[in-house]
Design a protein around this motif. Sequence first.
Motif, PDB file in Angstrom:
ATOM      1  N   GLU A  22       0.840  -1.200   0.000  1.00  0.00           N
ATOM      2  CA  GLU A  22       0.000   0.000   0.000  1.00  0.00           C
ATOM      3  C   GLU A  22       0.875   1.249   0.000  1.00  0.00           C
ATOM      4  N   LYS A  23       1.931   1.229   0.806  1.00  0.00           N
ATOM      5  CA  LYS A  23       2.850   2.374   0.876  1.00  0.00           C
ATOM      6  C   LYS A  23       3.514   2.584  -0.476  1.00  0.00           C
ATOM      7  N   ALA A  24       3.972   1.459  -1.073  1.00  0.00           N
ATOM      8  CA  ALA A  24       4.631   1.580  -2.375  1.00  0.00           C
ATOM      9  C   ALA A  24       3.664   2.155  -3.407  1.00  0.00           C
ATOM     10  N   THR A  25       2.428   1.700  -3.368  1.00  0.00           N
ATOM     11  CA  THR A  25       1.427   2.222  -4.296  1.00  0.00           C
ATOM     12  C   THR A  25       1.199   3.709  -4.054  1.00  0.00           C
ATOM     13  N   LEU A  26       1.104   4.081  -2.767  1.00  0.00           N
ATOM     14  CA  LEU A  26       0.904   5.493  -2.455  1.00  0.00           C
ATOM     15  C   LEU A  26       2.118   6.339  -2.843  1.00  0.00           C
ATOM     16  N   VAL A  27       3.323   5.807  -2.616  1.00  0.00           N
ATOM     17  CA  VAL A  27       4.544   6.535  -2.995  1.00  0.00           C
ATOM     18  C   VAL A  27       4.563   6.732  -4.512  1.00  0.00           C
ATOM     19  N   ASN A  28       4.221   5.670  -5.235  1.00  0.00           N
ATOM     20  CA  ASN A  28       4.174   5.796  -6.709  1.00  0.00           C
ATOM     21  C   ASN A  28       3.147   6.855  -7.126  1.00  0.00           C
ATOM     22  N   ARG A  29       1.985   6.825  -6.481  1.00  0.00           N
ATOM     23  CA  ARG A  29       0.939   7.809  -6.785  1.00  0.00           C
ATOM     24  C   ARG A  29       1.426   9.208  -6.457  1.00  0.00           C
ATOM     25  N   LEU A  30       2.135   9.316  -5.287  1.00  0.00           N
ATOM     26  CA  LEU A  30       2.692  10.611  -4.892  1.00  0.00           C
ATOM     27  C   LEU A  30       3.699  11.091  -5.922  1.00  0.00           C
ATOM     28  N   MET A  31       4.543  10.210  -6.360  1.00  0.00           N
ATOM     29  CA  MET A  31       5.571  10.569  -7.358  1.00  0.00           C
ATOM     30  C   MET A  31       4.902  11.034  -8.652  1.00  0.00           C
ATOM     31  N   GLU A  32       3.844  10.335  -9.021  1.00  0.00           N
ATOM     32  CA  GLU A  32       3.113  10.732 -10.226  1.00  0.00           C
ATOM     33  C   GLU A  32       2.499  12.120 -10.055  1.00  0.00           C
ATOM     34  N   LEU A  33       1.912  12.333  -8.856  1.00  0.00           N
ATOM     35  CA  LEU A  33       1.299  13.634  -8.591  1.00  0.00           C
ATOM     36  C   LEU A  33       2.339  14.752  -8.567  1.00  0.00           C
ATOM     37  N   VAL A  34       3.454  14.450  -7.909  1.00  0.00           N
ATOM     38  CA  VAL A  34       4.530  15.449  -7.841  1.00  0.00           C
ATOM     39  C   VAL A  34       5.040  15.744  -9.244  1.00  0.00           C
ATOM     40  N   SER A  35       5.220  14.696 -10.021  1.00  0.00           N
ATOM     41  CA  SER A  35       5.687  14.887 -11.401  1.00  0.00           C
ATOM     42  C   SER A  35       4.663  15.697 -12.192  1.00  0.00           C
ATOM     43  N   GLU A  36       3.405  15.343 -12.052  1.00  0.00           N
ATOM     44  CA  GLU A  36       2.330  16.053 -12.751  1.00  0.00           C
ATOM     45  C   GLU A  36       2.286  17.509 -12.304  1.00  0.00           C
ATOM     46  N   SER A  37       2.432  17.708 -10.979  1.00  0.00           N
ATOM     47  CA  SER A  37       2.410  19.063 -10.438  1.00  0.00           C
ATOM     48  C   SER A  37       3.581  19.868 -10.980  1.00  0.00           C
ATOM     49  N   GLU A  38       4.736  19.281 -11.001  1.00  0.00           N
ATOM     50  CA  GLU A  38       5.938  19.940 -11.513  1.00  0.00           C
ATOM     51  C   GLU A  38       5.755  20.298 -12.979  1.00  0.00           C
ATOM     52  N   ARG A  39       5.222  19.366 -13.706  1.00  0.00           N
ATOM     53  CA  ARG A  39       5.007  19.578 -15.128  1.00  0.00           C
ATOM     54  C   ARG A  39       4.027  20.746 -15.348  1.00  0.00           C
ATOM     55  N   LEU A  40       2.964  20.719 -14.533  1.00  0.00           N
ATOM     56  CA  LEU A  40       1.976  21.792 -14.660  1.00  0.00           C
ATOM     57  C   LEU A  40       2.574  23.141 -14.240  1.00  0.00           C
ATOM     58  N   ARG A  41       3.352  23.141 -13.178  1.00  0.00           N
ATOM     59  CA  ARG A  41       3.993  24.378 -12.716  1.00  0.00           C
ATOM     60  C   ARG A  41       4.977  24.902 -13.751  1.00  0.00           C
ATOM     61  N   MET A  42       5.690  23.950 -14.355  1.00  0.00           N
ATOM     62  CA  MET A  42       6.654  24.355 -15.393  1.00  0.00           C
ATOM     63  C   MET A  42       5.898  24.946 -16.591  1.00  0.00           C
ATOM     64  N   LYS A  43       4.791  24.314 -16.880  1.00  0.00           N
ATOM     65  CA  LYS A  43       3.988  24.787 -17.996  1.00  0.00           C
ATOM     66  C   LYS A  43       3.470  26.194 -17.694  1.00  0.00           C
ATOM     67  N   LYS A  44       3.024  26.446 -16.484  1.00  0.00           N
ATOM     68  CA  LYS A  44       2.517  27.749 -16.083  1.00  0.00           C
ATOM     69  C   LYS A  44       3.644  28.781 -16.116  1.00  0.00           C
ATOM     70  N   LEU A  45       4.802  28.301 -15.628  1.00  0.00           N
ATOM     71  CA  LEU A  45       5.955  29.202 -15.632  1.00  0.00           C
ATOM     72  C   LEU A  45       6.316  29.597 -17.066  1.00  0.00           C
TER      73      LEU A  45
END
Length: 169
Positions: free
Chosen positions: A135-158
Amino acid sequence: MEGGGGKEQQMQIVCVRSASTGEEAMGDWAAAEQASSRSALSLFKEKEEEIERRKVEVRDKVFSMLGRVEEESKRLAFIRQELEVMADPMRREVDAIRKRIDKVNKQLKPLGKTCLKKEKEYKMCLDAYNEKSNEKATLVNRLMELVSESERLRMKKLEELNKTIESLY
């Protein structure tokens, strides 16, 4: 029985004598009667003494035989003991070790039950741990995806902001 035959013989002798002489025969007869009763009494005493002697002899023989029987039974017991020792010289040690094994077996039973119980608890805990780890690994993967998505979106906004700022100048 011999005494009875001798008695009759003495009485016959007395009777023959009394027939030949009158008064003298009466005296002789009384003397003979007295003598025969004395001899019968002495014969009876001799027989009783002989019976008593034989009784003592038999008693002595029986006691000596009992003594021998006791000695032989002691020897037999000793031989039996020696045979047991010869049959199994390590018998005492074997018995002692068997007793110790039984004692250890009695101690092992509850320990085995405790061990099985602990193994079940361990497996349950391990399964729960593995489940939580997955469950932790799944959540960490989901977190990594979210962080990556967030970074991508922030970069796009920037980049958009950067384009907007550049377009302003």
